[in-house]
Design a protein around this motif. Structure first.
Motif, PDB file in Angstrom:
ATOM      1  N   GLN A 137       2.108   6.610  -6.958  1.00 32.01           N
ATOM      2  CA  GLN A 137       0.943   7.564  -7.471  1.00 32.01           C
ATOM      3  C   GLN A 137       1.496   8.793  -7.049  1.00 32.01           C
ATOM      4  OE1 GLN A 137      -2.259   7.908  -4.955  1.00 32.01           O
ATOM      5  NE2 GLN A 137      -3.535   9.044  -6.435  1.00 32.01           N
ATOM      6  N   LYS A 138       2.300   9.174  -6.285  1.00 34.70           N
ATOM      7  CA  LYS A 138       2.844  10.583  -5.983  1.00 34.70           C
ATOM      8  C   LYS A 138       3.814  10.816  -7.056  1.00 34.70           C
ATOM      9  CE  LYS A 138       0.375  11.601  -2.231  1.00 34.70           C
ATOM     10  NZ  LYS A 138      -0.753  12.395  -2.309  1.00 34.70           N
ATOM     11  N   MET A 139       4.833   9.860  -7.406  1.00 34.39           N
ATOM     12  CA  MET A 139       5.683   9.938  -8.495  1.00 34.39           C
ATOM     13  C   MET A 139       5.239  10.363  -9.710  1.00 34.39           C
ATOM     14  SD  MET A 139       8.776  10.191  -6.744  1.00 34.39           S
ATOM     15  CE  MET A 139       8.187  10.590  -5.194  1.00 34.39           C
ATOM     16  N   GLU A 140       4.298   9.685  -9.932  1.00 37.28           N
ATOM     17  CA  GLU A 140       3.438   9.593 -11.444  1.00 37.28           C
ATOM     18  C   GLU A 140       2.940  11.188 -11.490  1.00 37.28           C
ATOM     19  OE1 GLU A 140       0.728   6.857 -12.398  1.00 37.28           O
ATOM     20  OE2 GLU A 140       2.270   5.122 -11.855  1.00 37.28           O
ATOM     21  N   SER A 141       2.461  11.537 -10.320  1.00 35.12           N
ATOM     22  CA  SER A 141       1.748  13.040 -10.371  1.00 35.12           C
ATOM     23  C   SER A 141       3.117  13.973 -10.463  1.00 35.12           C
ATOM     24  CB  SER A 141       1.020  13.305  -9.025  1.00 35.12           C
ATOM     25  OG  SER A 141      -0.281  12.475  -9.003  1.00 35.12           O
ATOM     26  N   LEU A 142       4.078  13.731  -9.763  1.00 37.40           N
ATOM     27  CA  LEU A 142       5.218  14.786  -9.874  1.00 37.40           C
ATOM     28  C   LEU A 142       5.893  14.791 -11.175  1.00 37.40           C
ATOM     29  CD1 LEU A 142       6.937  16.637  -8.152  1.00 37.40           C
ATOM     30  CD2 LEU A 142       8.498  14.385  -7.353  1.00 37.40           C
ATOM     31  N   ALA A 154       5.364  24.876 -10.677  1.00 38.51           N
ATOM     32  CA  ALA A 154       6.361  24.364  -9.542  1.00 38.51           C
ATOM     33  C   ALA A 154       5.548  24.191  -8.188  1.00 38.51           C
ATOM     34  CB  ALA A 154       7.518  25.261  -9.294  1.00 38.51           C
ATOM     35  N   ASP A 155       4.551  25.069  -8.060  1.00 37.99           N
ATOM     36  CA  ASP A 155       3.623  25.118  -6.618  1.00 37.99           C
ATOM     37  C   ASP A 155       2.762  23.572  -6.828  1.00 37.99           C
ATOM     38  OD1 ASP A 155       4.572  27.346  -5.815  1.00 37.99           O
ATOM     39  OD2 ASP A 155       2.997  28.709  -6.421  1.00 37.99           O
ATOM     40  N   ASN A 156       2.296  23.485  -8.238  1.00 35.52           N
ATOM     41  CA  ASN A 156       1.542  22.080  -8.002  1.00 35.52           C
ATOM     42  C   ASN A 156       2.309  20.947  -7.837  1.00 35.52           C
ATOM     43  OD1 ASN A 156      -0.617  23.265  -8.729  1.00 35.52           O
ATOM     44  ND2 ASN A 156      -0.240  23.167 -11.158  1.00 35.52           N
ATOM     45  N   ALA A 157       3.720  20.969  -8.325  1.00 30.28           N
ATOM     46  CA  ALA A 157       4.799  19.861  -7.905  1.00 30.28           C
ATOM     47  C   ALA A 157       4.934  19.946  -6.297  1.00 30.28           C
ATOM     48  CB  ALA A 157       6.080  20.136  -8.621  1.00 30.28           C
ATOM     49  N   PHE A 158       5.139  21.049  -5.828  1.00 28.88           N
ATOM     50  CA  PHE A 158       5.238  21.003  -4.407  1.00 28.88           C
ATOM     51  C   PHE A 158       4.224  20.541  -3.551  1.00 28.88           C
ATOM     52  CE2 PHE A 158       7.837  25.416  -5.308  1.00 28.88           C
ATOM     53  CZ  PHE A 158       8.883  24.509  -5.789  1.00 28.88           C
ATOM     54  N   LYS A 159       2.825  20.654  -3.893  1.00 26.85           N
ATOM     55  CA  LYS A 159       1.749  20.104  -3.243  1.00 26.85           C
ATOM     56  C   LYS A 159       1.851  18.413  -3.372  1.00 26.85           C
ATOM     57  CE  LYS A 159      -1.266  23.793  -4.217  1.00 26.85           C
ATOM     58  NZ  LYS A 159      -2.413  24.291  -5.355  1.00 26.85           N
ATOM     59  N   GLN A 200       0.946  -1.311   0.099  1.00 26.10           N
ATOM     60  CA  GLN A 200      -0.061  -0.108  -0.029  1.00 26.10           C
ATOM     61  C   GLN A 200       0.939   1.333  -0.020  1.00 26.10           C
ATOM     62  OE1 GLN A 200      -2.747   0.579   3.382  1.00 26.10           O
ATOM     63  NE2 GLN A 200      -4.102   0.790   1.810  1.00 26.10           N
ATOM     64  N   TYR A 201       1.995   1.217   0.824  1.00 20.95           N
ATOM     65  CA  TYR A 201       2.869   2.390   1.009  1.00 20.95           C
ATOM     66  C   TYR A 201       3.394   2.514  -0.554  1.00 20.95           C
ATOM     67  CZ  TYR A 201       7.265   4.483   1.531  1.00 20.95           C
ATOM     68  OH  TYR A 201       8.393   5.597   1.247  1.00 20.95           O
ATOM     69  N   MET A 202       3.977   1.558  -1.168  1.00 19.12           N
ATOM     70  CA  MET A 202       4.565   1.741  -2.452  1.00 19.12           C
ATOM     71  C   MET A 202       3.687   2.294  -3.471  1.00 19.12           C
ATOM     72  SD  MET A 202       7.657   1.498  -1.995  1.00 19.12           S
ATOM     73  CE  MET A 202       7.977   1.845  -4.001  1.00 19.12           C
ATOM     74  N   ALA A 203       2.395   1.650  -3.514  1.00 21.28           N
ATOM     75  CA  ALA A 203       1.367   1.953  -4.332  1.00 21.28           C
ATOM     76  C   ALA A 203       1.095   3.490  -4.303  1.00 21.28           C
ATOM     77  CB  ALA A 203       0.092   1.441  -4.354  1.00 21.28           C
ATOM     78  N   GLN A 204       1.021   4.097  -3.033  1.00 20.89           N
ATOM     79  CA  GLN A 204       0.862   5.562  -2.692  1.00 20.89           C
ATOM     80  C   GLN A 204       2.037   6.439  -3.254  1.00 20.89           C
ATOM     81  OE1 GLN A 204       0.210   5.490   1.423  1.00 20.89           O
ATOM     82  NE2 GLN A 204      -1.883   5.779   1.035  1.00 20.89           N
ATOM     83  N   VAL A 205       3.408   5.826  -3.172  1.00 18.43           N
ATOM     84  CA  VAL A 205       4.460   6.423  -3.514  1.00 18.43           C
ATOM     85  C   VAL A 205       4.677   6.313  -4.947  1.00 18.43           C
ATOM     86  CG1 VAL A 205       7.011   6.237  -3.748  1.00 18.43           C
ATOM     87  CG2 VAL A 205       6.103   5.924  -1.279  1.00 18.43           C
TER      88      VAL A 205
END
Length: 133
Positions: A15-20, A43-48, A8-13
């Motif tokens: 997802q965040k990396m894809e968004s980044l 950049a602000d979107n990336a920071f979120k 679950q942790y890795m799935a969340q990571v």
């Protein structure tokens, strides 16, 4: 239970990396257009996304890996801010207050080095995570 938490942790990571990655792509597009306002927005979107990564519940086995992800993202954040600052200085230069292009290459290299260090930290975290499975 622990394996489920790890997955679950890795799935969340992931997802965040894809968004980044998406946000950084938008930043790159803005850079190619020389659009400082959109650079800041992207950049602000990336920071979120980066803040969201810091808020993930981390299984005990992944504490060190999480720190690598957070450190890598912090380096990316600093590089993006420095890049925006550089381009803002160039954009705001006037004839009476010109931009000092003598420092441009050195500043750009420092920004690139910081960005590359962040990417390497993220790659290192990915490698460590893949070795744990």
């Amino acid at each position: 239970d622990q394996q489920m938490a790890n997955r679950q942790y890795m799935a969340q990571v992931n997802q965040k990396m894809e968004s980044l990655t998406e946000r950084l792509s938008g930043f790159s597009d803005a850079v190619s257009r020389g659009d400082v306002v959109t650079m800041r927005t992207q950049a602000d979107n990336a920071f979120k996304v980066i803040e969201g990564l810091s808020g993930i519940d981390v299984p005990s086995d992944f504490k060190e890996i999480q720190q690598d992800y957070v450190d890598g993202c912090a380096s990316l954040k600093d590089a993006l801010n420095a890049y925006i600052d550089l381009y803002t200085e160039i954009e705001n230069a006037t004839e009476s207050q010109p931009f000092d292009y003598a420092t441009y290459d050195e500043r750009l290299k420092a920004i690139q080095d910081q960005y590359d260090a962040g990417i390497e930290k993220l790659k290192s975290a990915d490698k460590k995570a893949s070795e744990m499975k």
